[in-house]
Design an enzyme around this catalytic site. Structure first.
Site, PDB file in Angstrom:
ATOM      1  N   ARG A  61      16.452  76.617  32.335  1.00 26.88           N
ATOM      2  CA  ARG A  61      16.338  75.889  31.051  1.00 26.88           C
ATOM      3  C   ARG A  61      15.517  74.619  31.061  1.00 26.88           C
ATOM      4  NH1 ARG A  61      17.714  80.263  28.367  1.00 26.88           N
ATOM      5  NH2 ARG A  61      19.929  80.718  28.233  1.00 26.88           N
ATOM      6  N   ASN A  91      11.078  81.286  29.555  1.00 30.34           N
ATOM      7  CA  ASN A  91      11.379  81.017  28.140  1.00 30.34           C
ATOM      8  C   ASN A  91      12.027  79.645  27.936  1.00 30.34           C
ATOM      9  OD1 ASN A  91      13.733  81.919  29.436  1.00 30.34           O
ATOM     10  ND2 ASN A  91      14.583  82.808  27.580  1.00 30.34           N
ATOM     11  N   HIS A 171      11.086  92.756  30.117  1.00 27.74           N
ATOM     12  CA  HIS A 171      12.316  92.908  29.350  1.00 27.74           C
ATOM     13  C   HIS A 171      12.036  94.042  28.368  1.00 27.74           C
ATOM     14  CE1 HIS A 171      15.839  90.986  26.992  1.00 27.74           C
ATOM     15  NE2 HIS A 171      15.602  92.173  26.487  1.00 27.74           N
ATOM     16  N   HIS A 197      17.130  93.754  34.014  1.00 28.97           N
ATOM     17  CA  HIS A 197      18.433  94.122  33.444  1.00 28.97           C
ATOM     18  C   HIS A 197      18.486  95.472  32.728  1.00 28.97           C
ATOM     19  CE1 HIS A 197      16.302  92.192  30.223  1.00 28.97           C
ATOM     20  NE2 HIS A 197      16.616  90.976  30.569  1.00 28.97           N
ATOM     21  N   ASP A 269      20.473  87.297  35.725  1.00 25.33           N
ATOM     22  CA  ASP A 269      20.059  86.934  34.358  1.00 25.33           C
ATOM     23  C   ASP A 269      20.925  85.759  33.876  1.00 25.33           C
ATOM     24  OD1 ASP A 269      18.793  86.786  31.932  1.00 25.33           O
ATOM     25  OD2 ASP A 269      19.666  88.628  31.122  1.00 25.33           O
ATOM     26  N   HIS A 273      24.436  79.124  27.803  1.00 22.05           N
ATOM     27  CA  HIS A 273      24.416  78.482  26.477  1.00 22.05           C
ATOM     28  C   HIS A 273      25.743  77.760  26.357  1.00 22.05           C
ATOM     29  CE1 HIS A 273      20.909  80.829  25.170  1.00 22.05           C
ATOM     30  NE2 HIS A 273      21.496  81.884  25.693  1.00 22.05           N
TER      31      HIS A 273
HETATM   32  C1  NCD Z   1      18.272  85.124  27.883  1.00 16.41           C
HETATM   33  C2  NCD Z   1      18.268  83.624  27.566  1.00 16.41           C
HETATM   34  O1  NCD Z   1      19.205  83.167  26.940  1.00 16.41           O
HETATM   35  O2  NCD Z   1      17.309  82.944  27.971  1.00 16.41           O
HETATM   36  N1  NCD Z   1      19.302  85.772  27.136  1.00 16.41           N
HETATM   37  C3  NCD Z   1      19.905  86.944  27.426  1.00 16.41           C
HETATM   38  O3  NCD Z   1      20.722  87.379  26.614  1.00 16.41           O
HETATM   39  N2  NCD Z   1      19.665  87.616  28.517  1.00 16.41           N
HETATM   40  C4  NCD Z   1      16.915  85.673  27.627  1.00 16.41           C
HETATM   41  C5  NCD Z   1      16.689  87.012  28.254  1.00 16.41           C
HETATM   42  O4  NCD Z   1      16.645  87.138  29.465  1.00 16.41           O
HETATM   43  O5  NCD Z   1      16.509  87.979  27.521  1.00 16.41           O
HETATM   44 ZN    ZN Z   2      16.742  86.835  31.274  1.00 18.00          ZN
END
Ligand code: NCD
Ligand code: ZN
Length: 400
Positions: A61, A91, A171, A197, A269, A273
């Site tokens: 992040r 991202n 992805h 994933h 992954d 949040h």
């Molecule tokens: C990921 C994120 O929050 O950055 N979220 C998720 O549900 N896996 C983004 C991602 O890897 O698709």
């Molecule tokens: Zn991811």
């Protein structure tokens, strides 16, 4: 300052060995029966010593979303989970899709206590940056919508990205996996594709159906192995992720893929949040995972669902091979002293209050797991020891 780790149990070629490991200058110097001289001695107490886990899919992040996680909190959580190397996703804000954003992330990541590398993000118009990006693990391409705004739709553009990158992590959900195989065949592309994933039987089938098996490697996340759509009833938004949790049948297919070798990698992954964000009506997708992946897998080992050799292949050796990470992934003289000591009999519950991730929750909260990492050594330094994490900076990985 040589370090001797004595009374280690090691696994090699299907056999268990009792050995001592001598560490010098951050490298494994000797794996031996002798009790060599050292300045510092650690007693592994006949616990298994695994190569440090390599988590090739984390979202730490930084920059821009550091209220959710940053390289220090994410890496401390990783160290606690027995992970010694992470590959971070693009991202962030700004996204890692330009050379200057990559350099900025490189600077920010220096606070990490586990080794790190970066995936470079693909957009519809950054092909020239992709070609210029140096020392990256892979290019990450989103063919589906998720956190961030990096989705690419145009097959021509996707084909050009595949052509420009030796390895692209994609992805891709459901039919998109089929699209990938068709793009590769139609455009005679030979570069590697790593599908992140994988979550369903259908995706597995599409990825394995074609004649380009060796070109495509597959990753599965622990949440898709240990949860299914029934868990959405109790967990709600706290089990909402991309790809979404699938049926029990899909979950079984993923375990079958692990058992028969169709799955190459398990990676977290780790997508933290905050609780408050998850409680909103338009909650974001993703769950944290670096602190629970290894305990979940060791618990599965104790339940005869996976072998230690498979865990090592999926979480250490294979990610190192796929992303060509130098001197990591196996225990070998001359390789980096990234080591994870695990107590296979330790029984402990996952507790939110114990977590070091900034988000402080886990979809596995309350679950009692048997098998936990007890010490994590990164570049010869003890960064995690029985509940305590030490702020010793790690290094960026290099690639062969
Ligand atoms: C990921 C994120 O929050 O950055 N979220 C998720 O549900 N896996 C983004 C991602 O890897 O698709
Ligand atoms: Zn991811």
């Amino acid at each position: 300052m040589p370090l001797l780790i004595k009374n280690c149990r090691l696994l090699a070629n299907g056999k268990v060995f009792a050995k001592n490991i001598l560490v010098k200058n951050g490298k494994i110097s000797r794996i031996t029966n002798k009790e060599l001289k050292a300045d510092k001695i650690i007693d592994a107490k006949n616990n298994f010593v695994l190569p440090g886990m390599i988590d090739c899919h984390v979202h730490f992040r930084e920059p821009g979303l550091t209220h959710k996680e940053d390289f220090l909190t994410g890496s401390m959580a990783a160290a606690k989970g027995g992970i010694t190397t992470v590959l971070d996703m693009p991202n962030t804000i700004p996204p890692t899709t330009t050379i200057s954003a990559l350099e900025e992330k490189r600077r920010l990541a220096k606070k990490s206590v586990v080794n790190y590398g970066f995936h470079f993000g693909a957009t519809a118009d950054n092909l020239s940056d992709i070609k210029k990006a140096k020392s990256i693990a892979a290019v990450k391409l989103y063919m589906d919508y998720t956190t961030g705004d990096l989705k690419v739709d145009d097959f021509e553009v996707i084909s050009d990205i595949f052509k420009a990158s030796k390895i692209t992590v994609v992805h891709a959900e459901e039919e998109r996996v089929k699209d990938i195989t068709e793009i590769l065949i139609r455009n005679k592309i030979k570069n590697k594709i790593h599908i992140a994933h994988v979550s369903s039987e259908k995706e597995l089938k599409y990825a394995k159906q074609n004649k380009i098996k060796k070109q495509i490697t597959l990753e599965v996340a622990p949440q898709h192995l240990f949860l299914n759509d029934k868990d959405l009833q109790s967990l709600g938004a706290f089990a909402e992720m991309k790809p979404r949790l699938k049926s029990e049948n899909d979950q079984k297919a993923l375990w079958k893929g692990v058992a028969n070798g169709d799955i190459d990698v398990i990676a977290t992954d780790h997508a933290p949040h905050l609780k408050e964000e998850k409680e909103q009506a338009n909650y974001p997708f993703g769950v944290p995972g670096v602190e629970t992946m290894l305990p979940l897998l060791l618990d599965a080992f104790n339940n005869n669902k996976i072998s230690l050799a498979q865990i090592i292949d999926l979480c250490c050796a294979n990610p190192a091979k796929i992303f060509k990470i130098r001197n990591k992934g196996i225990l070998k003289e001359g390789y980096d002293a990234d080591l994870t000591i695990v107590d296979l009999d330790k029984r402990q519950a996952v507790r939110n209050e114990d977590l070091l991730t900034k988000c402080k929750w886990s979809p596995f909260e309350g679950k009692i797991l048997k098998g936990w990492p007890v010490m994590t050594i990164v570049n010869g330094n003890v960064v995690y020891d029985n509940g305590e994490v030490f702020d010793i900076k790690a290094k960026e990985v290099s690639y062969s």
